[in-house]
Write a protein that holds these residues in place. Structure first.
Motif, mmCIF file in Angstrom:
data_model
loop_
_atom_site.group_PDB
_atom_site.id
_atom_site.type_symbol
_atom_site.label_atom_id
_atom_site.label_comp_id
_atom_site.label_asym_id
_atom_site.label_seq_id
_atom_site.Cartn_x
_atom_site.Cartn_y
_atom_site.Cartn_z
ATOM 1 N N TRP A 64 2.123 6.055 -6.697
ATOM 2 C CA TRP A 64 1.529 5.553 -5.453
ATOM 3 C C TRP A 64 0.030 5.812 -5.411
ATOM 4 O O TRP A 64 -0.783 4.893 -5.322
ATOM 5 N N LEU A 69 -2.454 2.814 -3.040
ATOM 6 C CA LEU A 69 -1.565 1.927 -2.288
ATOM 7 C C LEU A 69 -1.644 2.129 -0.780
ATOM 8 O O LEU A 69 -1.304 1.225 -0.025
ATOM 9 N N ASP A 70 -2.135 3.292 -0.327
ATOM 10 C CA ASP A 70 -2.332 3.493 1.113
ATOM 11 C C ASP A 70 -3.369 2.533 1.693
ATOM 12 O O ASP A 70 -3.401 2.313 2.902
ATOM 13 N N LEU A 72 -3.576 -0.670 1.024
ATOM 14 C CA LEU A 72 -3.121 -2.062 0.979
ATOM 15 C C LEU A 72 -2.134 -2.384 2.086
ATOM 16 O O LEU A 72 -1.520 -1.497 2.676
ATOM 17 N N ALA A 77 1.851 -3.137 -0.951
ATOM 18 C CA ALA A 77 1.933 -1.791 -1.525
ATOM 19 C C ALA A 77 3.334 -1.498 -2.036
ATOM 20 O O ALA A 77 3.498 -0.937 -3.130
ATOM 21 N N LYS A 115 -6.713 -6.357 -1.977
ATOM 22 C CA LYS A 115 -6.940 -6.193 -0.530
ATOM 23 C C LYS A 115 -7.249 -7.524 0.144
ATOM 24 O O LYS A 115 -6.844 -7.762 1.280
#
Length: 160
Positions: A64, A69-70, A72, A77, A115
């Protein structure tokens, strides 16, 4: 799905518990964590006894966090996380699905492209590249039903 915690719960629903299938190139696994990965992360117990919390920590640290991934859309994610955990050419699929330069190297340009991609188009494209990859693996005949179900479940999550 709003966070790593939600994504991990969905991922574990795909992975299940203990497995040691001779046809699986990953070998012995628990919660989808291979023995090789568990050992490299410092776990020395029996794979059948690998705690879910240990799998949780490994998932966050290895699959992760490195891909940010936080940052997106949660639907995007999750697709990336599930593929990264399961294996494949994840960064290349991210680049192809987002229109980034296709060099297989993760960096700020890839992250920005993902993004800025339309989340639904990204999910569909990413799933298509992943499914083509899976279809071409020599282990497809042994695992096609499970992988197809996993991809269907992931697409349903992506459409939520």
């Amino acid at each position: 799905m709003d966070s790593f915690e939600d994504a991990f719960k969905a991922l574990i629903g795909n992975e299940g518990g203990y497995s040691f299938n001779p046809a699986d190139p990953g070998g012995e696994t628990m919660w989808g964590v291979t023995a090789r990965v568990a050992r490299s992360e410092g776990y020395n117990g029996a794979m059948k006894d690998l705690p879910l919390e240990t799998a949780h920590q490994i998932a966050k640290r290895r699959y992760w966090d490195p891909l940010h991934l936080d940052e997106l859309d949660p639907r995007v994610a999750f697709q990336i996380f599930d593929a990264n955990y399961n294996g494949g050419l994840v960064v290349l699929w991210m680049q192809k699905a987002s229109g980034a330069k296709e060099d297989g190297k993760f960096g700020p340009d890839t992250l920005d492209a993902v993004k800025n991609a339309d989340p639904m188009k990204f999910v569909m494209r990413f799933a298509a590249y992943r499914l083509r990859y899976l279809r071409n693996l020599h282990s497809w005949p042994s695992f096609s039903r499970g992988w197809t179900e996993r991809m269907a479940a992931n697409l349903l999550l992506g459409a939520a």
